[in-house]
Design a protein around this motif. Structure first.
Motif, short mmCIF file in Angstrom:
data_model
loop_
_atom_site.label_atom_id
_atom_site.label_comp_id
_atom_site.label_asym_id
_atom_site.label_seq_id
_atom_site.Cartn_x
_atom_site.Cartn_y
_atom_site.Cartn_z
N PRO A 1 -0.72 6.70 1.93
CA PRO A 1 0.12 7.29 0.62
C PRO A 1 1.55 7.35 0.95
O PRO A 1 2.55 6.99 0.20
N GLY A 2 1.90 7.48 2.27
CA GLY A 2 3.44 7.50 2.67
C GLY A 2 4.08 6.14 2.44
O GLY A 2 5.30 5.96 2.02
N ASN A 3 3.43 4.85 2.94
CA ASN A 3 3.87 3.48 2.41
C ASN A 3 3.98 3.28 0.96
O ASN A 3 5.06 2.82 0.29
N ALA A 4 2.93 3.77 0.15
CA ALA A 4 3.10 3.74 -1.22
C ALA A 4 4.32 4.51 -1.66
O ALA A 4 4.96 3.86 -2.76
N VAL A 5 4.65 5.70 -1.16
CA VAL A 5 5.79 6.47 -1.77
C VAL A 5 7.12 5.61 -1.38
O VAL A 5 7.77 5.50 -2.25
N LYS A 6 7.21 4.87 -0.26
CA LYS A 6 8.19 4.19 0.19
C LYS A 6 8.55 3.01 -0.98
O LYS A 6 9.73 2.88 -1.43
N LYS A 7 7.47 2.32 -1.39
CA LYS A 7 7.70 1.30 -2.43
C LYS A 7 8.00 1.84 -3.72
O LYS A 7 8.78 1.19 -4.43
N LEU A 8 7.34 2.90 -4.05
CA LEU A 8 7.76 3.66 -5.44
C LEU A 8 9.18 3.95 -5.29
O LEU A 8 9.80 3.95 -6.42
N LYS A 9 9.86 4.44 -4.27
CA LYS A 9 11.18 5.11 -4.13
C LYS A 9 12.09 3.69 -4.30
O LYS A 9 13.04 4.07 -4.88
N GLU A 10 11.56 2.59 -3.45
CA GLU A 10 12.51 1.34 -4.00
C GLU A 10 12.35 0.93 -5.54
O GLU A 10 13.48 0.71 -6.00
N GLU A 11 11.40 1.05 -6.08
CA GLU A 11 11.32 0.92 -7.47
C GLU A 11 12.21 1.93 -8.36
O GLU A 11 12.84 1.47 -9.02
N ILE A 12 12.28 3.10 -8.25
CA ILE A 12 13.02 3.99 -8.81
C ILE A 12 14.42 3.85 -8.58
O ILE A 12 15.37 3.76 -9.28
#
Length: 491
Positions: free
Chosen positions: A181-192
């Motif tokens: 989930p930590g890596n998922a959060v990183k990708k979603l922050k990039e999208e945000i």
């Protein structure tokens, strides 16, 4: 010397000219009709898109007919739009085996028309399929391919911008499937962060509404406070013109899980049922089993056996459906993988065989458990049910629904509509302006509860119950000489 025109030649010229004019007019007329047909198709495709946002089940029934018409009229853009919408339907319904067929079709058609956008979208759906079946390297390969394809488009259009955002979301989904989930959060922050390119306030809010919902889900496994914060933030910024969708379902699930974690079960159950209500209305079933699992746990802790059994059965049925779909899709994935590697059946990689056996075994085990529990019902499915048994079944159903009311359980309508699935729809056909509270009141009448019983279970005065009956008579145009219970019972 003056030459005169031969009358016969003159006749031929006139005839040829008339024939030419006839052909020209026919072509113009055919072209005009074709343009009219094309315009009508585009209008219906747009209408289907709007319906898809509110009820994907109803929208899906029109897809095949529209796809056939788009091919007939050679409207490649409409055809690809509809094929992508079909992929989205199967994705939202968690029908992975059907998604494989639809996404491969989209991949082929987008290649024929050289569409980078729809080619990338096909890769995104294929990545989701591989990820669900635990082929993470294959999933990453398809997502990298999608992103590379989109980078080649230099138009800087909004369409390409949103497609890139979809790829980042899918990367996050793969990491969630990998339990990272930590890596998922990183990708979603990039999208945000990429949302800064959007200058229109409403467009920016729509974009981040979706992203905040996704990141709340990614935070849930290891930081419930952050998960709750982003779910609330997603709800707060949701533009009013957007219908409740899978993002809002996810928000209510996350908030429900947050309250479950805090042991505030009343608020947890309310939020879970908000999610179920949206899912039922829209037809979206993504992540629905996480609700069933949480509700089972809550009702077990509260020692409410009837409610626990209800959601336990729901979860088992859904698990069986999902395992069937995953089993079928895994076979397709293995077959596709073998073709790509040019391997014969006796050289299938050991890992793939093990995975297939594991899924097959799990599927068989769960099927055995469910089938054993319901063996008697299935054996009697093709037989006439004896009247005493039918009465016992009706009494048991009635008892279960009443237990929801006695416990003031917000899941009452969900349970009721599982027993009477077309009840609400039939009422709304009679009067589309009925409020949800009025439909719920009709459900109580369907159970033949007396005025005093309705007052007791809904915590209102008997006079208020009588007033509600009077207003319903007017709204549903029930004749005064007709018994309201008899009329409702016929629905």
């Amino acid at each position: 010397m003056i030459k005169t025109i031969n009358p016969e030649h003159q006749y031929i010229v006139k005839k040829s000219l008339l024939l030419f004019l006839f052909i020209l007019l026919t072509c113009v007329k055919t072209h005009a009709q074709s343009q009219k047909d094309l315009s009508g198709l585009k209008s219906r495709v747009a209408e289907n898109s709007r319906l898809f946002n509110t009820n994907i089940n109803k929208a899906y029934f029109d897809l095949d007919g529209l796809i056939k018409e788009s091919r007939k009229l050679k409207d490649s853009l409409s055809e690809m739009k509809l094929l992508e919408r079909k992929c989205r339907y199967f994705y939202n319904k968690n029908q992975i085996d059907s998604l494989i067929i639809a996404s491969e079709r989209l991949q082929k058609v987008s290649g024929n028309y050289d569409s980078k956008y729809y080619g990338a979208m096909a890769d995104v759906y294929l990545a989701e399929i591989y990820s669900v079946n635990k082929f993470y390297d294959k999933a990453i390969f398809h997502l990298n391919n999608a992103y590379t394809t989109l980078q080649q488009d230099k138009s800087e259009s909004k369409k390409i911008f949103y497609a890139k955002a979809n790829v980042l979301s899918s990367f996050a989904n793969v990491y969630m499937d990998k339990n990272e989930p930590g890596n998922a959060v990183k990708k979603l922050k990039e999208e945000i962060r990429s949302g800064s390119e959007l200058k229109d306030r409403n467009e920016f809010a729509s974009f981040q509404y979706l992203n905040y919902s996704n990141i709340s889900n990614a935070y849930m496994p290891y930081n419930v406070d952050s998960a709750y914060y982003f779910a609330r933030k997603s709800i707060e910024i949701k533009p009013a013109d957007i219908s409740d969708d899978k993002s809002m379902i996810n928000n209510y699930i996350v908030i429900g899980q947050y309250y479950e974690h805090r042991k505030d079960y009343e608020k947890a159950v309310k939020n879970f049922h908000k999610a179920l209500k949206i899912g039922k209305r829209t037809g979206i079933e993504l992540n629905i089993n996480s609700i069933y699992t949480s509700l089972q746990e809550i009702y077990l802790r509260k020692n409410q056996k009837d409610s626990f059994n209800f959601y336990e059965n729901k979860a088992k049925q859904y698990d069986l459906q999902m395992l069937q779909s995953k089993y079928n899709s895994l076979q397709e994935v293995i077959s596709k993988d073998k073709e790509e590697l040019n391997l014969s059946s006796d050289r299938t990689p050991l890992l793939l065989v093990i995975l297939l056996v594991m899924v097959s075994g799990t599927f068989a085990f769960l099927f055995f458990r469910i089938s054993k529990k319901n063996k008697a019902e299935r054996l009697n499915a093709d037989k006439e049910i004896p009247e005493p048994q039918m009465k016992r079944n009706l009494r048991e159903t009635y008892k279960n629904l009443i237990s929801f009311l006695e416990n003031n359980d917000p899941g009452f309508m969900f349970a009721f509509e599982s027993v009477f699935p077309e009840f609400s729809e039939k009422l709304l056909k009679i009067n589309p302006d009925l409020q949800q509270s009025e439909i719920e009141f009709c459900a109580l009448l369907k159970l033949k509860l007396t005025t005093k019983e309705i007052a007791k279970y809904t915590f209102i005065e008997t006079r208020t119950v009588q007033n509600k009956k009077y207003r319903l008579r007017k709204k549903l145009e029930i004749p005064q000489q007709t018994d309201i219970y008899h009329w409702i019972d016929s629905i």
